[in-house]
Design an enzyme around this catalytic site. Sequence first.
Site, mmCIF file in Angstrom:
data_model
loop_
_atom_site.group_PDB
_atom_site.id
_atom_site.type_symbol
_atom_site.label_atom_id
_atom_site.label_comp_id
_atom_site.label_asym_id
_atom_site.label_seq_id
_atom_site.Cartn_x
_atom_site.Cartn_y
_atom_site.Cartn_z
ATOM 1 N N SER A 265 106.525 -36.290 43.456
ATOM 2 C CA SER A 265 106.095 -34.558 43.169
ATOM 3 C C SER A 265 105.293 -34.621 45.204
ATOM 4 O O SER A 265 104.658 -32.742 45.506
ATOM 5 C CB SER A 265 105.635 -33.621 42.932
ATOM 6 O OG SER A 265 105.891 -33.724 41.842
ATOM 7 N N LYS B 208 106.939 -32.801 47.820
ATOM 8 C CA LYS B 208 106.939 -31.353 47.747
ATOM 9 C C LYS B 208 106.157 -30.502 48.635
ATOM 10 O O LYS B 208 106.696 -29.688 49.511
ATOM 11 C CB LYS B 208 106.577 -30.951 46.165
ATOM 12 C CG LYS B 208 107.502 -31.206 45.223
ATOM 13 C CD LYS B 208 106.319 -30.726 44.128
ATOM 14 C CE LYS B 208 107.125 -31.578 42.555
ATOM 15 N NZ LYS B 208 107.068 -30.995 41.459
ATOM 16 N N TYR C 67 116.542 -33.330 45.395
ATOM 17 C CA TYR C 67 115.720 -33.432 44.755
ATOM 18 C C TYR C 67 114.923 -34.464 44.134
ATOM 19 O O TYR C 67 113.715 -34.844 44.489
ATOM 20 C CB TYR C 67 114.995 -32.424 43.511
ATOM 21 C CG TYR C 67 114.052 -32.038 43.029
ATOM 22 C CD1 TYR C 67 112.855 -31.579 43.709
ATOM 23 C CD2 TYR C 67 114.170 -33.047 41.562
ATOM 24 C CE1 TYR C 67 111.445 -31.568 42.779
ATOM 25 C CE2 TYR C 67 113.235 -32.887 40.788
ATOM 26 C CZ TYR C 67 111.796 -32.044 41.535
ATOM 27 O OH TYR C 67 110.355 -32.436 40.796
ATOM 28 N N TYR D 257 99.113 -28.881 40.052
ATOM 29 C CA TYR D 257 99.511 -28.481 38.473
ATOM 30 C C TYR D 257 97.796 -27.959 37.613
ATOM 31 O O TYR D 257 97.308 -26.400 38.219
ATOM 32 C CB TYR D 257 100.331 -29.054 37.604
ATOM 33 C CG TYR D 257 101.040 -30.275 37.829
ATOM 34 C CD1 TYR D 257 102.265 -29.349 39.624
ATOM 35 C CD2 TYR D 257 101.357 -31.676 38.568
ATOM 36 C CE1 TYR D 257 102.866 -29.940 39.841
ATOM 37 C CE2 TYR D 257 101.537 -31.730 39.337
ATOM 38 C CZ TYR D 257 102.743 -30.962 39.984
ATOM 39 O OH TYR D 257 103.359 -31.938 40.667
ATOM 40 N N VAL E 206 103.755 -38.358 39.756
ATOM 41 C CA VAL E 206 104.007 -38.497 38.818
ATOM 42 C C VAL E 206 103.901 -39.932 38.865
ATOM 43 O O VAL E 206 103.672 -40.761 37.820
ATOM 44 C CB VAL E 206 104.864 -38.252 37.460
ATOM 45 C CG1 VAL E 206 104.640 -36.608 36.704
ATOM 46 C CG2 VAL E 206 106.426 -38.253 38.013
HETATM 47 N N1 GLN Z 1 110.603 -36.414 39.858
HETATM 48 C C1 GLN Z 1 109.347 -35.719 39.124
HETATM 49 C C2 GLN Z 1 110.349 -34.195 37.814
HETATM 50 O O1 GLN Z 1 110.580 -33.891 38.842
HETATM 51 C C3 GLN Z 1 108.583 -35.223 39.924
HETATM 52 C C4 GLN Z 1 107.256 -34.660 39.054
HETATM 53 C C5 GLN Z 1 105.815 -34.530 39.615
HETATM 54 O O2 GLN Z 1 105.644 -36.107 39.952
HETATM 55 N N2 GLN Z 1 104.937 -34.409 39.554
HETATM 56 O O3 GLN Z 1 109.843 -34.447 36.825
#
Ligand code: GLN
Length: 303
Positions: free
Chosen positions: A63, A66, A188, A239, A257
Amino acid sequence: MEMSPLLERITDAIAPLRGSGEVADYIPALARVAPDRFGIGVAEVDGGVHGAGDWETPFSMQSISKVFTLAMVLAEGDDTLWRRVGREPSGNPFNSLVQLEHERGIPRNPFINAGALAVTDQLISLTGDAVAALLEFLRTESANPALPVDDEVAISERANADRNLALAHFMASYGNMRNPVDEVIDQYVRQCSIAMSCRDLAQAGLFLARHGVRRDGTGHLSRSQAKRINAIMLTCGTYDAAGEFAYHVGIPGKSGVGGGILAIVPGRCAVAVWSPGLDRRGNSVAGVAALDHFTTLTGWSVF
Ligand code: GLN
């Protein structure tokens, strides 16, 4: 401030936390990473780059991507994004469906999965190939032309993408998806699967500490756009733990993650940490602790 000894000191201080937490296992390829790895890297606005621990080992950025896709959409001058994505913290898990129904297909912010899918969708419309554009940017800024998409992670995540598919279809049902859902999910998943080290990430994120200015001195974002991205990182980047993160660390940060976190000290430096063990909100346990030490020892919190 002598950066290298400071980073060694932080690495020693967090040693008891190595291996704490759980490695993400809903993406099977991520579950194979050794949980006790730890690295920290700092890129300073004056050009200095320093690190300690496993700071040159690539990991899955997940993530953290992003932040870069959001910056690219805004750099294209496309503010229409804000008609389809909000800017408020979610207070909910990053892959929550419930909130999206309440808010009629408009994701709370660009860093929860639903919001990031809208950003990727928009970047596909702007560039034709969001991942190619993202890779080019990351390779240039990190000065690492070999940065790869990790295909094993991408295939593994694509095969386990039911939740993200559900979010994207749900938005499509509200008219908030411009490209075919399968294409958006493919892109994505690949953007999340780019492998970068702490060194790479700190260098690639430095434009946010330099008020939008790229490595070559050209502007990627205006000063005001860079300020706004840092603000969204602070309020939404970790988050439903963003309040805790601000409380303990006190600078903008974006987690993934894969166990990485990119944090920004505006006007000074970008810091990347990595340790795969996650807390239940999906943030690296040793990584958050290391950033807490970093801002405490340097005094470089924004507060
Ligand atoms: N690729 C992961 C997902 O879509 C990214 C989530 C994350 O890093 N928090 O669940």
